[in-house]
Design a protein around this motif. Structure first.
Motif, short mmCIF file in Angstrom:
data_model
loop_
_atom_site.label_atom_id
_atom_site.label_comp_id
_atom_site.label_asym_id
_atom_site.label_seq_id
_atom_site.Cartn_x
_atom_site.Cartn_y
_atom_site.Cartn_z
N PRO A 69 -114.93 70.05 -91.77
CA PRO A 69 -113.64 69.54 -92.25
C PRO A 69 -113.67 69.24 -93.75
CG PRO A 69 -114.78 67.87 -90.93
CD PRO A 69 -115.62 69.09 -90.89
N LYS A 89 -104.92 72.17 -92.49
CA LYS A 89 -104.79 71.47 -91.20
C LYS A 89 -103.71 72.05 -90.32
CE LYS A 89 -103.85 67.98 -93.97
NZ LYS A 89 -103.96 66.62 -94.45
N HIS A 94 -111.20 63.46 -92.22
CA HIS A 94 -111.98 64.14 -91.18
C HIS A 94 -113.41 64.36 -91.66
CE1 HIS A 94 -107.78 64.51 -90.56
NE2 HIS A 94 -108.03 64.56 -89.26
#
Ligand code: NAD
Ligand code: MG
Length: 382
Positions: free
Chosen positions: A145, A122, A150
């Motif tokens: 993701p 991330k 996410h």
């Protein structure tokens, strides 16, 4: 057959990715990269037979070359090596399971080479989202993701094309210090902060989860991934970690993704999207669970989350300062050089002295990282 490259294969997400590969017979690993754990890397090479392997540490790379000279594998090192693994010609998906901003350049090169990205890293999106997101479009590549929240949001909006999101409910466990106040956190030791209640993860993200900086990074990550205004991203503490996140639409309907806390689900989902496959493991038993509870995050105690909202509003180079300050502060805390509360104090000090650079380029981002490190070192040497 799918071909994948894994950056950060010896870590928590990396090893779980390899477990997913092991459970499915139709993925070939073409490249692996890691920092220095050559013992585990050698085992991974012997089991998965990649074409190319990067070891960041040059000496360890030489040692590994000797240890696997009976095999047909190329050993590379450093940033050039990492980029070679990220762009390995056969790979279709690059799993970015490396930790920290070191992931920026390999991720960008992978996208330019047309690879889909299964993104765990991330920090890359937080600091370089304004570069990554348009680049994905330009090269027609998908970003899937891997971060569980996410992935949950991504799963919730599947089939909702064209429907506007009215709220993202980003869930948080609250970490090991949920309910504590700042005065309770004065003497927190490394061992205390490394005890996450629900998830077993790498050291850096475990500390980030305890300070709520991880949730702060995830707010910024969600803003980039789902293109929603900040006011529509609400962090909700859900200590049982059963609801991995949820999305509310304009009619008030909320779609949540639930499950046991197991990273293999979002990893496998990213690798096989849109297909769902069998995944061995525990299932949620609602009777055993009994209840799911909700709380507001305490941003006065866990200032890391409050700062992240400020950072996300300011944008430009500020997320880099926030993230770089945190990366250095966390490594210093892990090395017992600073106290627990100093982590977020140093982030705030670094933010306060920073002069914004508009839409920073990759080299500007990397310079700001160095400047932020230098600032923190100068503060601590005073
Ligand atoms: P980890 O510390 O367990 O593993 C990190 C991996 O990166 C290791 O293989 C390490 O060798 C490698 N690495 C570090 N520096 C490197 C370098 N310079 N060159 C090459 N390899 C290098 O970390 P993790 O918990 O697996 O997290 C990885 C990323 O995924 C982080 O960005 C984290 O925020 C994110 N993430 C992790 C989880 C989780 O459950 N662990 C969940 C969501 C997101
Ligand atoms: Mg997460």
């Amino acid at each position: 057959m799918k071909y994948i490259s894994i950056l950060g294969s010896t870590g928590s997400v990396g090893t779980q990715t390899l477990e997913v590969v092991r459970n499915n017979k139709d993925i070939t690993v073409t490249a692996l990269a890691a920092g220095s754990n050559i013992k585990l890397l050698e085992e991974q090479i012997r089991e998965f037979r990649p074409n190319i392997v990067c070891v960041w540490d040059n000496e360890k790379a030489k040692e590994l070359s000797l240890n696997v000279k009976d095999l047909n594998v190329i050993i590379v090192t450093g940033m050039d090596g990492l980029i070679e693994c990220a762009t390995e010609p056969k790979a279709q998906i690059v799993v970015t399971a490396i930790v920290g901003m070191i992931g920026i350049r390999p991720t960008i090169e992978a996208i330019k080479a047309g690879k889909d990205i299964a993104l765990a890293n991330k920090e890359t999106l937080v600091t370089a989202g304004h570069i990554i997101m348009p680049l994905l479009k330009e090269h027609h590549v998908n970003l899937l993701p891997v971060d569980s929240e996410h992935s949950a949001i991504f799963q919730a909006i599947n089939g909702e094309k064209g429907n506007e999101i009215s709220r993202i409910i980003l869930t948080a466990s609250g970490g090991p210090f949920r309910g504590k106040k700042r005065e309770d956190l004065l003497n927190i030791k490394v061992e205390d902060a490394l005890k996450h209640p629900n998830w077993s993860m790498g050291q850096k993200i475990t500390i980030d989860s305890s300070t709520l900086v991880n949730k702060g990074l995830e707010v910024i990550e969600a803003k980039w991934l789902f293109d929603v205004e900040l006011d529509k991203i609400q962090v909700v503490v859900q200590p049982q970690s059963v609801i991995h996140s949820a999305v509310e639409f304009q009619d008030g309907g909320i779609i949540a993704q639930m499950g046991t806390p197991d990273m293999k689900l979002p990893i496998q989902y990213a690798l096989y999207y849109p297909e769902r496959r069998n995944l061995p493991g525990a299932r949620v038993d609602f009777f055993e669970l009994g209840k799911i509870t909700f709380e507001k995050p305490d941003m006065d105690t866990f200032t890391g989350l409050k700062l992240a909202y400020q950072v996300a509003r300011i944008g430009h180079s500020m997320p880099t300062v926030y993230n770089a300050a945190n990366e250095l502060a966390v490594s210093m805390f892990l090395n017992r050089k600073i106290s627990y509360l100093q982590i977020t104090e140093l982030i705030e000090m670094a933010m306060n002295q920073h002069k914004i650079v508009q839409n920073p380029s990759v080299s500007e981002i990397l310079n700001i990282e160095t400047e932020t490190y230098d600032f923190i070192k100068s503060i601590l040497n005073k």
